[in-house]
Design an enzyme around this catalytic site. Structure first.
Site, PDB file in Angstrom:
ATOM      1  N   ASP A   1       8.123  26.309  21.245  1.00 16.91           N
ATOM      2  CA  ASP A   1       9.250  25.437  20.931  1.00 16.91           C
ATOM      3  C   ASP A   1       8.919  23.956  21.087  1.00 16.91           C
ATOM      4  O   ASP A   1       7.979  23.572  21.789  1.00 16.91           O
ATOM      5  CB  ASP A   1      10.429  25.748  21.861  1.00 16.91           C
ATOM      6  CG  ASP A   1      11.137  27.040  21.507  1.00 16.91           C
ATOM      7  OD1 ASP A   1      10.623  27.801  20.663  1.00 16.91           O
ATOM      8  OD2 ASP A   1      12.211  27.297  22.082  1.00 16.91           O
TER       9      ASP A   1
ATOM     10  N   HIS B   1       5.990  26.436  25.058  1.00 14.42           N
ATOM     11  CA  HIS B   1       6.325  25.162  24.424  1.00 14.42           C
ATOM     12  C   HIS B   1       5.056  24.390  24.086  1.00 14.42           C
ATOM     13  O   HIS B   1       4.204  24.197  24.954  1.00 14.42           O
ATOM     14  CB  HIS B   1       7.190  24.303  25.347  1.00 14.42           C
ATOM     15  CG  HIS B   1       8.540  24.883  25.626  1.00 14.42           C
ATOM     16  ND1 HIS B   1       8.724  25.929  26.499  1.00 14.42           N
ATOM     17  CD2 HIS B   1       9.772  24.573  25.131  1.00 14.42           C
ATOM     18  CE1 HIS B   1      10.018  26.240  26.548  1.00 14.42           C
ATOM     19  NE2 HIS B   1      10.666  25.427  25.718  1.00 14.42           N
TER      20      HIS B   1
END
Length: 289
Positions: free
Chosen positions: A103, A249
């Site tokens: 992400d 991430h």
């Protein structure tokens, strides 16, 4: 690390938030819980009109329903507000597939190194990108796609108040990010992940308008705030099985004590363990086939 700026550079104008000929809307059907919620509200109003002296009971019903709706929106893995991938389809699990998702990118420092690691292991992943960052780094989006990975919609601004949006706000955020990612790669995202995993009942009809599927996760590493990559890897590997969706991430990455992005240190042991278990990392789009 600096977060995404509010205004993209002039050379990358903000795309127009509108539907295009390549959007494929899904028919939206209110989930059972939303239908029951509407009926509860209507029943409370009817009871109050019939017996004004029952106002406290009517108010209590509405308040209780709103509380449940709020909890459902704050629970990333909830399916009460609509369909939500918290694991891959059973057919994908039977094939021994697993999904690694990343992400908050693309990030010019971290994303290329993540791509190199994935290449080294022959692993595919899904990158949930922020629209504003895609406008600033379209070449990174193209590189993600060129290497065989998928790009997902992670909203345009990744605003803290995203979950409090109305239907118009959700629609604009999804449309802007869809346009930015399509502009960069020529491919329209098919999956969406809500910022921070939070939402409200109005997100589901907005997703349907753009033919997007909500995807959460089975397990997350908390790699944006954890400085120890071994702990991140252990969290992701605890109970690892086919069909899992793992969250890391490449944007807003946490740092180790030596300044290395945690995701870059956690990925090798994670990918080693996945390979040792005989599992195959695929994109979410591949898993749906």
């Amino acid at each position: 690390m600096r977060g995404p700026s509010k205004n993209p550079p002039p050379s990358q104008p903000t795309p127009t938030p509108s539907m295009t000929d390549t959007d494929t809307p899904n028919p939206w059907h209110p989930p059972p819980f939303i239908v029951l919620s509407v009926l509860a509200h209507l029943g409370a109003v009817a009871a109050w009109l019939w017996r004004p002296d029952l106002w406290a009971w009517s108010l209590g019903i509405v308040a209780a329903d709103q509380a449940v709706l709020s909890v459902a929106g704050l629970w990333p893995n909830s399916r009460l507000l609509g369909p939500n991938w918290t694991a891959l389809p059973q057919t994908a699990a039977l094939r021994g597939e697993i999904a690694i998702t990343l992400d908050d990118g693309p990030d010019p420092e971290v994303t290329p190194a993540v791509l190199d690691l994935l290449d080294r292991y022959g692993a595919k992943a899904t990158f949930f990108c922020i629209g504003e960052r895609a406008l600033r780094h379209p070449e990174l989006c193209r590189e993600i796609a060129r290497r065989g990975h998928a790009l997902g919609n992670h909203s345009h601004r990744h605003a803290p108040g995203f979950a409090a949006s109305g239907l118009a706000g959700f629609t604009q955020e999804l449309a802007l990010a869809q346009a930015a990612l399509t502009q960069a790669t020529g491919l329209r995202p098919r999956f969406f992940r809500a910022p921070f995993g939070l939402r409200n009942p109005l997100l589901d009809p907005a997703l349907a308008r753009f033919g997007l599927t909500l995807a959460s996760w089975t397990r997350r590493g908390f790699d944006t705030r954890e400085r120890d990559p071994d702990r991140v890897a252990r969290r992701l590997l605890c109970g690892l099985k086919a069909g899992d969706i793992l969250l890391l991430h490449d944007g807003n990455a946490g740092r180790t004590a030596t300044g290395e992005p945690v995701v870059l240190a956690a990925l090798p042991p994670l990918l080693d363990a996945i390979a040792a278990a005989g599992l195959r990392p695929v994109t979410l789009e591949e898993a749906r086939r």
